[in-house]
Design a protein around this motif. Structure first.
Motif, PDB file in Angstrom:
ATOM      1  N   VAL A 202       1.991   4.293 -10.509  1.00  0.00           N
ATOM      2  CA  VAL A 202       1.470   5.627 -10.864  1.00  0.00           C
ATOM      3  C   VAL A 202       0.672   5.533 -12.171  1.00  0.00           C
ATOM      4  CG1 VAL A 202       2.069   8.000 -11.514  1.00  0.00           C
ATOM      5  CG2 VAL A 202       3.344   6.862  -9.684  1.00  0.00           C
ATOM      6  N   ASN A 203       1.225   4.813 -13.149  1.00  0.00           N
ATOM      7  CA  ASN A 203       0.557   4.747 -14.457  1.00  0.00           C
ATOM      8  C   ASN A 203      -0.801   4.065 -14.388  1.00  0.00           C
ATOM      9  OD1 ASN A 203       2.649   6.090 -15.668  1.00  0.00           O
ATOM     10  ND2 ASN A 203       3.607   4.280 -16.551  1.00  0.00           N
ATOM     11  N   ILE A 204      -0.894   2.968 -13.637  1.00  0.00           N
ATOM     12  CA  ILE A 204      -2.204   2.282 -13.601  1.00  0.00           C
ATOM     13  C   ILE A 204      -3.216   3.143 -12.831  1.00  0.00           C
ATOM     14  CG2 ILE A 204      -1.728   0.772 -11.600  1.00  0.00           C
ATOM     15  CD1 ILE A 204      -3.485  -1.332 -12.926  1.00  0.00           C
ATOM     16  N   GLN A 205      -2.756   3.831 -11.808  1.00  0.00           N
ATOM     17  CA  GLN A 205      -3.700   4.652 -11.036  1.00  0.00           C
ATOM     18  C   GLN A 205      -4.148   5.880 -11.857  1.00  0.00           C
ATOM     19  OE1 GLN A 205      -2.071   2.847  -6.807  1.00  0.00           O
ATOM     20  NE2 GLN A 205      -2.286   5.044  -6.888  1.00  0.00           N
TER      21      GLN A 205
ATOM     22  N   ALA B 216       0.826  -1.223   0.000  1.00  0.00           N
ATOM     23  CA  ALA B 216       0.000   0.000   0.000  1.00  0.00           C
ATOM     24  C   ALA B 216       0.857   1.268   0.000  1.00  0.00           C
ATOM     25  CB  ALA B 216      -0.925  -0.014   1.220  1.00  0.00           C
ATOM     26  N   GLN B 217       2.085   1.156   0.499  1.00  0.00           N
ATOM     27  CA  GLN B 217       2.950   2.350   0.529  1.00  0.00           C
ATOM     28  C   GLN B 217       3.133   2.906  -0.892  1.00  0.00           C
ATOM     29  OE1 GLN B 217       3.550   3.337   3.735  1.00  0.00           O
ATOM     30  NE2 GLN B 217       2.376   1.459   4.115  1.00  0.00           N
ATOM     31  N   ASN B 218       3.177   2.001  -1.864  1.00  0.00           N
ATOM     32  CA  ASN B 218       3.313   2.426  -3.265  1.00  0.00           C
ATOM     33  C   ASN B 218       2.018   3.064  -3.773  1.00  0.00           C
ATOM     34  OD1 ASN B 218       6.061   1.307  -3.811  1.00  0.00           O
ATOM     35  ND2 ASN B 218       5.025  -0.575  -3.236  1.00  0.00           N
ATOM     36  N   HIS B 219       0.879   2.447  -3.461  1.00  0.00           N
ATOM     37  CA  HIS B 219      -0.416   3.045  -3.871  1.00  0.00           C
ATOM     38  C   HIS B 219      -0.558   4.441  -3.277  1.00  0.00           C
ATOM     39  CE1 HIS B 219      -2.932  -0.717  -5.013  1.00  0.00           C
ATOM     40  NE2 HIS B 219      -1.680  -1.099  -4.920  1.00  0.00           N
ATOM     41  N   LEU B 220      -0.243   4.549  -1.987  1.00  0.00           N
ATOM     42  CA  LEU B 220      -0.473   5.828  -1.285  1.00  0.00           C
ATOM     43  C   LEU B 220       0.419   6.929  -1.852  1.00  0.00           C
ATOM     44  CD1 LEU B 220      -0.773   4.217   2.236  1.00  0.00           C
ATOM     45  CD2 LEU B 220      -2.561   5.615   1.172  1.00  0.00           C
ATOM     46  N   ALA B 221       1.691   6.597  -2.105  1.00  0.00           N
ATOM     47  CA  ALA B 221       2.600   7.594  -2.680  1.00  0.00           C
ATOM     48  C   ALA B 221       2.117   8.004  -4.067  1.00  0.00           C
ATOM     49  CB  ALA B 221       4.021   7.035  -2.751  1.00  0.00           C
ATOM     50  N   ALA B 222       1.607   7.024  -4.828  1.00  0.00           N
ATOM     51  CA  ALA B 222       1.120   7.338  -6.179  1.00  0.00           C
ATOM     52  C   ALA B 222      -0.119   8.220  -6.118  1.00  0.00           C
ATOM     53  CB  ALA B 222       0.829   6.043  -6.932  1.00  0.00           C
ATOM     54  N   TRP B 223      -1.041   7.940  -5.183  1.00  0.00           N
ATOM     55  CA  TRP B 223      -2.224   8.819  -5.076  1.00  0.00           C
ATOM     56  C   TRP B 223      -1.800  10.246  -4.765  1.00  0.00           C
ATOM     57  CZ3 TRP B 223      -5.593   6.885  -7.808  1.00  0.00           C
ATOM     58  CH2 TRP B 223      -6.100   5.596  -7.672  1.00  0.00           C
TER      59      TRP B 223
ATOM     60  N   HIS C 155      -5.730  -4.261  -9.864  1.00  0.00           N
ATOM     61  CA  HIS C 155      -4.503  -3.442  -9.906  1.00  0.00           C
ATOM     62  C   HIS C 155      -3.376  -4.272 -10.517  1.00  0.00           C
ATOM     63  CE1 HIS C 155      -1.307  -0.758  -8.445  1.00  0.00           C
ATOM     64  NE2 HIS C 155      -2.246   0.133  -8.163  1.00  0.00           N
ATOM     65  N   GLU C 156      -3.486  -4.549 -11.816  1.00  0.00           N
ATOM     66  CA  GLU C 156      -2.464  -5.325 -12.543  1.00  0.00           C
ATOM     67  C   GLU C 156      -1.430  -4.351 -13.077  1.00  0.00           C
ATOM     68  OE1 GLU C 156      -0.996  -7.820 -13.075  1.00  0.00           O
ATOM     69  OE2 GLU C 156      -2.338  -9.310 -12.228  1.00  0.00           O
ATOM     70  N   ASN C 157      -0.444  -4.028 -12.278  1.00  0.00           N
ATOM     71  CA  ASN C 157       0.451  -2.914 -12.608  1.00  0.00           C
ATOM     72  C   ASN C 157       1.563  -3.253 -13.586  1.00  0.00           C
ATOM     73  OD1 ASN C 157       1.270  -4.442 -10.244  1.00  0.00           O
ATOM     74  ND2 ASN C 157       2.986  -3.039 -10.076  1.00  0.00           N
ATOM     75  N   PHE C 158       1.948  -4.554 -13.691  1.00  0.00           N
ATOM     76  CA  PHE C 158       3.159  -4.861 -14.477  1.00  0.00           C
ATOM     77  C   PHE C 158       3.068  -4.335 -15.908  1.00  0.00           C
ATOM     78  CE2 PHE C 158       5.755  -8.457 -12.314  1.00  0.00           C
ATOM     79  CZ  PHE C 158       5.641  -7.834 -11.095  1.00  0.00           C
TER      80      PHE C 158
END
Ligand SMILES: NC(=O)c1ccc[n+]([C@@H]2O[C@H](COP(=O)([O-])OP(=O)(O)OC[C@H]3O[C@@H](n4cnc5c(N)ncnc54)[C@H](O)[C@@H]3O)[C@@H](O)[C@H]2O)c1
Length: 336
Positions: A290-293, A12-19, A119-122
């Protein structure tokens, strides 16, 4: 757009930073059943509220969507909770432990008329997108063979200790990503044959898998493991080679993309966009998150279906569960 994030653990740290990096987004609330993690996320990512119960967050906050970053066993009840509150919803992969659960989740969201994206980010890494553009442009002709692998000795267990106890490990945890890439480049799969091994004796599930997948006009070989000891460990880059009727392309280490077209070689260097906050997993992961979000925000703005919608992801999960059946019974598994 107002978002509430459920699950404030490792990824989630990655999701939160991206938001935080996306201008249209207002991080209204964060939730984790371990309240101290929600409080820490609230402080670090400047959310307005922290909760330890998802339902309380949904009842109290006027959200546009929720972002679920918990481990898979909780995905179904949280997605269905979001749908009950008529909130669009992003859910981490793997969407669910069984295909029946996943289908029920997709159905519930359709009935509630809310969007569901996995959330398929790859596939959102810059170099992976660039390779897709090259294929779409016809440069290598019609692809007939893809080799996609994720073989690493990187120790995944300190960050994600629950993985050591999973009876289904690498196909479930990593296969979701790799099969999404297989479908991204080569289209749908008609049948597959899988073999799995448990190499590390201190875990519960299989940590190595190789799958041969048949498409109407080609073949893919997907290999993944959490045990390879090699000279250049490429974690978290994904070596890919695709061959077509007029050439080939290869994603190599250090963000090198080599393309051969009609016997001429061109080399491209496609490093990830570097964000100031970084990620313990490296720039390619951060960029893809970041791109998927951003893609999700654009889909909500334009009322369009995300590329990896829940319905789309059922086809990826069918390959995951089909691979287990193939490996267990030593059979070719036909996709319905
Ligand atoms: N795309 C990637 O590269 C990638 C990498 C790692 C993990 N993941 C995925 O991210 C998801 C989360 O994995 P993680 O490693 O961050 O797990 P984690 O255990 O570190 O974090 C999950 C958090 O969710 C909380 N939680 C669980 N159920 C809850 C509930 N009902 N309500 C509120 N909070 C709840 C837990 O307390 C925990 O803090 C998994 O689905 C995993 O597969 C994706």
């Amino acid at each position: 757009m107002k978002v509430g994030v459920i699950g404030c653990g490792f990824f989630a740290q990655n999701h939160l930073a991206a938001w935080q990096a996306i201008e249209e987004i207002n991080l209204v609330a964060v939730c984790d059943q371990q309240k101290k993690l929600a409080e820490a996320a609230k402080t670090q990512f400047k959310a307005q509220q922290a909760y330890d119960k998802a339902e309380e967050m949904l009842a109290n906050e006027d959200l546009d969507f929720v972002d679920i970053v918990t481990t898979p066993a909780s995905h179904r009840c949280l997605v269905e909770l979001a749908a009950r509150y008529k909130k669009h919803v992003i859910c981490q992969k793997p969407l669910a432990p069984t295909i029946e659960d996943a289908k029920a989740m997709v159905n519930t969201c359709q009935l509630a008329e809310v969007n569901l994206m996995v959330h398929e980010n790859f596939r959102w890494q810059g170099i992976i997108q660039k390779a897709k553009q090259i294929i779409n442009s016809g440069t290598i002709g019609d692809p007939f063979l893809a080799q996609i692998s994720f073989r690493t000795g990187y120790n995944v267990y300190p960050n994600q200790p629950y993985l050591a106890g999973e009876e289904r490990l690498v196909l479930y945890d990593m296969g979701t990503h790799i099969f999404d890439l297989v479908r991204f480049y080569m289209g749908e799969v008609s049948s597959l044959y899988a073999q799995t091994h448990q190499v590390n004796p201190n875990i519960q599930g299989e940590d190595a898998a190789t799958v041969l997948l048949h498409h109407p006009k080609g073949t893919s070989v997907a290999a993944m493991n959490y045990v390879s000891e090699v000279e250049h460990d490429e974690f978290i880059q994904i070596p890919i080679r695709i061959e077509g009727s007029h050439g080939s392309l290869e994603i190599r280490r250090d963000y090198q993309l080599n393309v051969v077209s009609n016997k001429k070689l061109s080399s491209h260097y496609v490093p990830p966009t570097n964000y100031s906050w970084g990620s313990s997993l490296g720039g390619a992961i951060m960029e893809s998150v970041v791109n998927i979000q951003r893609h999700w925000v654009e889909c909500l703005n334009t009322n369009s279906e995300p590329h990896t919608s829940g319905a789309d992801n059922l086809k990826t999960l069918a390959l995951v569960f089909g691979s287990y059946e193939s490996a267990e019974k030593n059979i070719v598994y036909h996709i319905q």
